[in-house]
Design a protein around this motif. Sequence first.
Motif, PDB file in Angstrom:
ATOM      1  N   ARG A  59       0.534  -1.032  -0.268  1.00  0.00           N
ATOM      2  CA  ARG A  59       0.011   0.079  -0.113  1.00  0.00           C
ATOM      3  C   ARG A  59       0.918   1.272   0.064  1.00  0.00           C
ATOM      4  O   ARG A  59       0.336   2.390   0.361  1.00  0.00           O
ATOM      5  CB  ARG A  59      -0.879  -0.144   1.227  1.00  0.00           C
ATOM      6  N   THR A  61       2.690   4.573  -1.143  1.00  0.00           N
ATOM      7  CA  THR A  61       1.734   5.806  -1.754  1.00  0.00           C
ATOM      8  C   THR A  61       2.567   6.488  -2.851  1.00  0.00           C
ATOM      9  O   THR A  61       1.966   7.127  -3.618  1.00  0.00           O
ATOM     10  CB  THR A  61       1.543   6.834  -0.813  1.00  0.00           C
ATOM     11  N   ARG A  63       3.502   7.075  -6.286  1.00  0.00           N
ATOM     12  CA  ARG A  63       2.869   6.670  -7.606  1.00  0.00           C
ATOM     13  C   ARG A  63       3.565   6.222  -8.773  1.00  0.00           C
ATOM     14  O   ARG A  63       3.103   6.009 -10.020  1.00  0.00           O
ATOM     15  CB  ARG A  63       1.576   7.806  -7.905  1.00  0.00           C
ATOM     16  N   ASP A  69       4.436  -1.481  -8.163  1.00  0.00           N
ATOM     17  CA  ASP A  69       3.685  -2.120  -9.416  1.00  0.00           C
ATOM     18  C   ASP A  69       4.048  -3.794  -9.868  1.00  0.00           C
ATOM     19  O   ASP A  69       3.038  -4.522  -9.970  1.00  0.00           O
ATOM     20  CB  ASP A  69       3.574  -1.515 -10.591  1.00  0.00           C
ATOM     21  N   ASN A  72       2.714  -5.985  -6.696  1.00  0.00           N
ATOM     22  CA  ASN A  72       1.402  -5.908  -6.773  1.00  0.00           C
ATOM     23  C   ASN A  72       0.790  -6.673  -7.962  1.00  0.00           C
ATOM     24  O   ASN A  72      -0.257  -7.350  -8.138  1.00  0.00           O
ATOM     25  CB  ASN A  72       0.893  -4.421  -6.621  1.00  0.00           C
ATOM     26  N   TYR A 105      -5.765  -0.546  -0.124  1.00  0.00           N
ATOM     27  CA  TYR A 105      -4.677  -0.394  -1.059  1.00  0.00           C
ATOM     28  C   TYR A 105      -4.996   0.797  -2.300  1.00  0.00           C
ATOM     29  O   TYR A 105      -4.308   1.504  -2.429  1.00  0.00           O
ATOM     30  CB  TYR A 105      -4.626  -1.630  -1.789  1.00  0.00           C
ATOM     31  N   ARG A 109      -3.014   3.970  -2.545  1.00  0.00           N
ATOM     32  CA  ARG A 109      -2.128   3.976  -3.416  1.00  0.00           C
ATOM     33  C   ARG A 109      -2.435   5.311  -4.585  1.00  0.00           C
ATOM     34  O   ARG A 109      -1.711   5.891  -5.172  1.00  0.00           O
ATOM     35  CB  ARG A 109      -2.049   2.663  -4.438  1.00  0.00           C
ATOM     36  N   TRP A 110      -3.810   5.403  -4.570  1.00  0.00           N
ATOM     37  CA  TRP A 110      -4.245   6.442  -5.552  1.00  0.00           C
ATOM     38  C   TRP A 110      -4.885   7.853  -5.028  1.00  0.00           C
ATOM     39  O   TRP A 110      -4.910   8.742  -5.862  1.00  0.00           O
ATOM     40  CB  TRP A 110      -5.151   5.896  -6.632  1.00  0.00           C
TER      41      TRP A 110
END
Length: 248
Positions: A59, A61, A63, A69, A72, A105, A109-110
């Motif tokens: 998780r 942050t 980006r 990535d 995940n 998540y 993350r977003w």
Amino acid sequence: MVAQLKYLSDKSLAQLKSGVTTNVARYRTDGFLEFTDDPGWNIGLGVEYDEVLLGTLDRATPRTIASIDLANSRIVGKALANLSPTLANEERVWVRLSHIEAFAYARDRWIGQAKDDAVPKLVEDHFFASGQTKIRDDHALSRLWWNYQIARTCNPDDPDEALSLILKTADIRSNFVERIWMTSRRNIATAVLGLMKSEPWVTDAEKNFRMFMKSLNRLGGGIVFEVLNTDEINLFLKDCLFHARTMA
């Protein structure tokens, strides 16, 4: 732990989409757990997934970190390995996951520390997935699934290695994964991955990969790759590499 994938009704999806602005506080905090068992949110898909593995998503942050990535994508790809490409194009599956099972998540993350006025756009981009392009490239979970699915399609013997090549940088990912014409042609996509592995120059710098892809596009126009054998495709890619290096 094996669990059943769920999806939303059309009505519940429409309600969520129309309420993004009024639900900003929810998206910033505890989300939508109270709707977990609501009939409109709890339609069985008949597909099992690994609930525990999905719960291990990183998780963090930042980006733009490709390594996050990468890890995940492996998690989502393996946790949802039973999901077919056809069902993976169903927005209601991904909306359920990003609002319930993987909400923490998706939020961290977003959304992260974004200001309230920025949240609705972030939610629209990464919690919903209207259309194949958004499913493939933008949704918090589906983009990770498609990363792994494409890697598995191109190199079924070692999808993790293929994934590492595809996700070496965000730019390489966009140039490879987002070119449907190429990734839907397994023979040329697999050969490109092989070249990326054997010729370090191709991925040593983002500009190198962009130049290589431009050469592939220019020289590959009109070629029916499906009728070429492996040796013929490899020779073609060597030619593309030569042209890319001369233009770099």
